[in-house]
Design a protein around this motif. Sequence first.
Motif, PDB file in Angstrom:
ATOM      1  N   SER A 143      16.075  30.471   0.140  1.00  0.00           N
ATOM      2  CA  SER A 143      17.145  29.981  -0.731  1.00  0.00           C
ATOM      3  C   SER A 143      18.349  30.908  -0.762  1.00  0.00           C
ATOM      4  N   ALA A 144      18.249  32.063  -0.109  1.00  0.00           N
ATOM      5  CA  ALA A 144      19.369  33.013  -0.084  1.00  0.00           C
ATOM      6  C   ALA A 144      20.585  32.378   0.574  1.00  0.00           C
ATOM      7  N   ARG A 145      21.774  32.784   0.142  1.00  0.00           N
ATOM      8  CA  ARG A 145      23.025  32.255   0.667  1.00  0.00           C
ATOM      9  C   ARG A 145      24.010  33.387   0.938  1.00  0.00           C
ATOM     10  N   PRO A 146      24.903  33.209   1.904  1.00  0.00           N
ATOM     11  CA  PRO A 146      25.913  34.227   2.186  1.00  0.00           C
ATOM     12  C   PRO A 146      26.700  34.607   0.928  1.00  0.00           C
ATOM     13  N   GLY A 147      26.983  35.889   0.805  1.00  0.00           N
ATOM     14  CA  GLY A 147      27.711  36.390  -0.344  1.00  0.00           C
ATOM     15  C   GLY A 147      26.814  36.969  -1.417  1.00  0.00           C
ATOM     16  N   GLU A 148      25.525  36.644  -1.389  1.00  0.00           N
ATOM     17  CA  GLU A 148      24.612  37.197  -2.382  1.00  0.00           C
ATOM     18  C   GLU A 148      24.294  38.655  -2.061  1.00  0.00           C
ATOM     19  N   ARG A 149      24.004  39.409  -3.109  1.00  0.00           N
ATOM     20  CA  ARG A 149      23.836  40.855  -2.972  1.00  0.00           C
ATOM     21  C   ARG A 149      22.359  41.250  -2.947  1.00  0.00           C
ATOM     22  N   VAL A 150      22.088  42.272  -2.163  1.00  0.00           N
ATOM     23  CA  VAL A 150      20.752  42.850  -2.057  1.00  0.00           C
ATOM     24  C   VAL A 150      20.880  44.338  -2.345  1.00  0.00           C
ATOM     25  N   LYS A 151      20.132  44.835  -3.293  1.00  0.00           N
ATOM     26  CA  LYS A 151      20.202  46.249  -3.670  1.00  0.00           C
ATOM     27  C   LYS A 151      18.901  46.950  -3.310  1.00  0.00           C
ATOM     28  N   ILE A 152      19.029  48.099  -2.663  1.00  0.00           N
ATOM     29  CA  ILE A 152      17.858  48.892  -2.315  1.00  0.00           C
ATOM     30  C   ILE A 152      18.001  50.277  -2.943  1.00  0.00           C
ATOM     31  N   THR A 153      17.022  50.638  -3.739  1.00  0.00           N
ATOM     32  CA  THR A 153      16.997  51.959  -4.359  1.00  0.00           C
ATOM     33  C   THR A 153      16.149  52.892  -3.509  1.00  0.00           C
ATOM     34  N   GLY A 154      16.712  54.049  -3.171  1.00  0.00           N
ATOM     35  CA  GLY A 154      16.012  54.997  -2.325  1.00  0.00           C
ATOM     36  C   GLY A 154      15.084  55.903  -3.115  1.00  0.00           C
ATOM     37  N   ALA A 155      14.247  56.635  -2.401  1.00  0.00           N
ATOM     38  CA  ALA A 155      13.290  57.532  -3.029  1.00  0.00           C
ATOM     39  C   ALA A 155      13.977  58.645  -3.812  1.00  0.00           C
ATOM     40  N   ASP A 156      15.235  58.936  -3.487  1.00  0.00           N
ATOM     41  CA  ASP A 156      15.976  59.985  -4.184  1.00  0.00           C
ATOM     42  C   ASP A 156      16.850  59.442  -5.312  1.00  0.00           C
ATOM     43  N   GLY A 157      16.791  58.143  -5.555  1.00  0.00           N
ATOM     44  CA  GLY A 157      17.595  57.548  -6.607  1.00  0.00           C
ATOM     45  C   GLY A 157      18.915  56.970  -6.135  1.00  0.00           C
ATOM     46  N   SER A 158      19.254  57.175  -4.871  1.00  0.00           N
ATOM     47  CA  SER A 158      20.479  56.593  -4.325  1.00  0.00           C
ATOM     48  C   SER A 158      20.318  55.079  -4.216  1.00  0.00           C
ATOM     49  N   VAL A 159      21.447  54.384  -4.173  1.00  0.00           N
ATOM     50  CA  VAL A 159      21.422  52.924  -4.105  1.00  0.00           C
ATOM     51  C   VAL A 159      22.329  52.446  -2.978  1.00  0.00           C
TER      52      VAL A 159
END
Length: 230
Positions: A143-159
């Motif tokens: 169901s994902a569509r272009p323009g939608e955001r994906v956030k990944i949080t790293g092991a060090d707290g970075s995003v």
Amino acid sequence: MSTDESASGKGRAVTGTAWAVLLLGLWLWGRDLTEGTGGHAASAAGDVAAVGRPLLQVELPDAHRPVAGVRPRRLDIPSLGISAPVAPRGLDAHGAVDPPPYEQPKVVGWYRDGARPGARGVTLLVGHVDTRSKPAVFYGLSSARPGERVKITGADGSVTEFTVDDVQVFSRDKFDAKKAYGPRKDGRAELRLITCGGTYDHAARSYTANVVVSAYLTGAVQAPAGTATS
């Protein structure tokens, strides 16, 4: 993975023989991922919409320059209601990406020998679409569509934040691994979210397609000061 291996692996794309093996493994991955399941064969019904309806044309943001990249800890796709831990995974005995075990249907697997999120190259994240009795982490991925955001949080707290630019459903009999998993534009940090799709073939004990969501890096927030990088 040793510290030296970890440092040298940041931002590295899979190349040469390793890339060829991975492409074959990714083709095989869908079968290994769904072997023996099929309790929710209708869970991929959204794939019909993804194939039969043209994706809306939206204005996409500029790409952010690649960053060093760290080991991913968590994946969030607010528009799809997905929030899940990420675990590093390798290849199985058949050369396919080894997904999280069925006992962890809400965990996303990260191919640890590929690029880290935010680094130049393609980061691969895989997840189950269902189990024998209930939906799994990537149940609604088609169901994902272009323009939608994906956030990944790293092991060090970075995003690192990615923006979806393409959603495709590749049938197993017309599968082009390089087109599905290769970089869309050289020099970018890209992301692939992969699960099974189509319908469940009980005779073959596998799904008939793979859902591939492509995204690219559009934002990065550094880890809080004093946080150790992993």
